[in-house]
Design a protein around this motif. Structure first.
Motif, PDB file in Angstrom:
ATOM      1  N   LEU A   1       0.912  -1.230   0.021  1.00 28.60           N
ATOM      2  CA  LEU A   1       0.174   0.023   0.081  1.00 28.60           C
ATOM      3  C   LEU A   1       0.724   1.331   0.012  1.00 28.60           C
ATOM      4  CD1 LEU A   1      -2.936  -0.868   2.643  1.00 28.60           C
ATOM      5  CD2 LEU A   1      -2.968  -0.675   0.140  1.00 28.60           C
ATOM      6  N   ARG A   2       2.042   1.248   0.558  1.00 26.71           N
ATOM      7  CA  ARG A   2       2.815   2.419   0.975  1.00 26.71           C
ATOM      8  C   ARG A   2       3.524   2.715  -0.694  1.00 26.71           C
ATOM      9  NH1 ARG A   2       3.611   0.487   6.319  1.00 26.71           N
ATOM     10  NH2 ARG A   2       5.379  -0.872   5.749  1.00 26.71           N
ATOM     11  N   GLU A   3       3.516   1.692  -1.341  1.00 26.99           N
ATOM     12  CA  GLU A   3       4.318   2.101  -2.694  1.00 26.99           C
ATOM     13  C   GLU A   3       3.058   2.849  -3.836  1.00 26.99           C
ATOM     14  OE1 GLU A   3       7.219   1.609  -3.979  1.00 26.99           O
ATOM     15  OE2 GLU A   3       7.740   0.900  -1.612  1.00 26.99           O
ATOM     16  N   LEU A   4       1.847   2.798  -3.270  1.00 28.77           N
ATOM     17  CA  LEU A   4       0.832   3.443  -4.185  1.00 28.77           C
ATOM     18  C   LEU A   4       0.442   4.690  -4.013  1.00 28.77           C
ATOM     19  CD1 LEU A   4      -2.024   0.900  -3.546  1.00 28.77           C
ATOM     20  CD2 LEU A   4      -0.496   0.604  -5.071  1.00 28.77           C
ATOM     21  N   SER A   5       0.011   5.673  -5.065  1.00 27.22           N
ATOM     22  CA  SER A   5      -0.650   6.815  -4.803  1.00 27.22           C
ATOM     23  C   SER A   5      -2.155   6.736  -4.376  1.00 27.22           C
ATOM     24  CB  SER A   5      -0.554   7.585  -6.177  1.00 27.22           C
ATOM     25  OG  SER A   5      -0.927   8.702  -5.966  1.00 27.22           O
ATOM     26  N   ILE A   6      -2.418   7.121  -3.248  1.00 28.93           N
ATOM     27  CA  ILE A   6      -3.510   7.072  -2.656  1.00 28.93           C
ATOM     28  C   ILE A   6      -4.543   8.327  -2.669  1.00 28.93           C
ATOM     29  CG2 ILE A   6      -4.877   6.330  -0.421  1.00 28.93           C
ATOM     30  CD1 ILE A   6      -2.740   4.369   0.252  1.00 28.93           C
ATOM     31  N   ALA A   7      -5.677   8.299  -3.329  1.00 28.12           N
ATOM     32  CA  ALA A   7      -6.472   9.274  -3.618  1.00 28.12           C
ATOM     33  C   ALA A   7      -6.978   9.874  -2.260  1.00 28.12           C
ATOM     34  CB  ALA A   7      -7.452   9.157  -4.556  1.00 28.12           C
TER      35      ALA A   7
END
Length: 471
Positions: free
Chosen positions: A125-131
């Motif tokens: 999850l930390r690798e994602l760009s979270i909206a």
């Protein structure tokens, strides 16, 4: 036509927003934290789905139940969205590993508070760009986090690890105290709050006092056999869900039972059958109903005093989503208050349990899994005396909630007004079918069943109940 309305029409097939929807969505797009309290059937899912198409990044939806997640995933797929997944125990080890490697391919990721504690998942999850992050059915943070799912309280640390990500909290019912818990746990910063009236004018409230449990069951069975559904019977006992379903099925009712000890796949199948109209009635514990997409539920029946006003409002709110008249019936005896408190306290740790946990003797004592899970969390947070005091306060609050509800149904005041007052809201307009304290005409609401079974001679229910529920 602005971009919001364009997506509303093309993607979701709606011409106009419902009350509050556009206002809330605009706040999400602006990057603000939002607490939105809207009654069941007011389109809460649109609030997190639509903004995703105007923002970069992935939306993380924290959901309380596996069946609810699966249903929400299917709803999005029906809208043509393929970039959606539920990360939960339904996935095999290989499927989960594959999902973790390809999380960036998904626009919507549904998961549970417990799954958020998985370190491998968190790294992905930390690798994602979270909206933004969505806390669906956010009242569970307060109602369940302190009781039996402490991982809801651990969401706070997880939110903090994401740094500057805004949060949307959605629920159908929340008192000011619950809203406070939601804000603190989700680390919200000056959130925008939208609170819709919780009144559901199309739901009439019926309160019936009976002498004993057998009279209660006889009344319920008579009501279901003689009137039309669809409907839900809520009971506190898993055994009673099965007893109700067996007796109703023998009378030609299309019915199934539902409780938390059933296989998850069986529960999902029953939920789908009910939603698709293959079942007219469900006999269930409070494990059933959250996220149900069924517009035409006409009856909700409780055979007990619920543990809280908020829980009761959640359950009766599943009726009348189509706006047509429905009725919520609650039956009780004078001993139900004590029984409800006993059920609510079954998995709560006693002072001795807490002492064993802090003296590291807990492993030597066989305790309920829920009790063990609760104490494992609080042992990390508080010392022994603080934990003892905390659970004294929680128990006292539980008793107050149950007794308050009992007083509501016992007095002569309008039940609808009292329910709204509990949430600091006022009744604006009394509907024609209000509650049994306002001279409710039940026969004008319910339609009679007219099938052949209904015209047969009634059996002796008391004898049958003595066989099925021996003392």
């Amino acid at each position: 036509m602005n971009k919001l309305h364009e997506i509303l029409q093309k993607k979701f097939g709606h011409e106009n927003f419902r009350d509050g929807q556009q206002e809330i969505i605009e706040q999400i797009i602006e990057g603000k934290d939002v607490v939105a309290i809207l009654p069941t059937g007011m389109g809460k899912s649109l609030l997190y789905q639509l903004p995703a198409y105007l923002m970069k990044g992935t939306v993380i939806i924290v959901s309380p139940l596996l069946s609810l997640m699966q249903d929400q995933v299917e709803q999005l797929k029906l809208l043509g969205e393929k970039r959606v997944i539920a990360i939960n125990s339904f996935l095999s080890f290989q499927e989960r590993e594959m999902a973790f490697r390809h999380l960036a391919d998904f626009k919507f990721i549904f998961t549970s508070p417990e799954m958020l504690q998985n370190e491998q998942f968190n790294r992905a999850l930390r690798e994602l760009s979270i909206a933004y992050v969505v806390a669906d059915e956010a009242h569970c943070i307060s109602q369940w986090g302190f009781d039996f799912r402490p991982d809801y309280l651990r969401i706070s640390g997880w939110i903090h690890s994401l740094k500057a990500v805004n949060v949307l909290a959605l629920t159908a019912t929340a008192t000011s105290e619950v809203v406070k818990d939601i804000k603190e746990t989700l680390r919200m910063t000056k959130p925008f709050e939208y609170i819709h009236s919780l009144d559901r004018p199309a739901i009439a409230y019926e309160i019936v006092e009976v002498e004993n449990q057998q009279e209660k069951m006889k009344w319920i069975l008579g009501r279901v056999i003689s009137t039309e559904g669809p409907g839900i019977i809520y009971t506190q006992s898993r055994k009673k869900t099965e007893v109700y379903a067996t007796m109703l099925r023998e009378q030609g009712i299309s019915v199934a039972y539902y409780h938390a000890k059933m296989e998850q796949s069986d529960r999902i199948l029953i939920q789908q059958q009910f939603q698709q109209g293959q079942l007219d009635w469900i006999c269930a514990t409070n494990a059933f109903g959250m996220g149900i997409h069924k517009d035409n539920i006409r009856q909700i029946i409780h055979d007990h005093i619920p543990t809280s006003v908020a829980g009761y409002m959640q359950e009766v709110g599943r009726a009348a989503r189509d706006g047509n008249q429905a009725i919520a019936s609650l039956l009780y005896t004078s001993s139900d208050v004590e029984q409800t408190f006993y059920v609510a306290m079954q998995d709560f740790p006693e002072e001795q349990d807490i002492h064993f946990a802090y003296q590291q003797e807990y492993s030597e004592v066989e305790q309920a899994e829920t009790t063990s899970r609760i104490l494992a969390y609080w042992k990390e947070q508080l010392n022994e005396q603080e934990t003892i005091q905390l659970f004294k306060q929680i128990k006292q609050k539980k008793w107050q909630d149950i007794h308050s509800f009992y007083l509501m149904i016992r007095n002569d005041s309008c039940l609808r007004e009292q329910l709204l007052h509990y949430f600091d809201q006022a009744l604006i307009e009394r509907p024609h079918h209000c509650c049994s304290k306002c001279k409710l005409n039940v026969s004008s609401i319910l339609r009679n069943r007219t099938d052949e079974k209904n015209r047969q001679d009634e059996m002796n229910w008391i004898d049958r109940l003595n066989i099925l529920l021996p003392s």
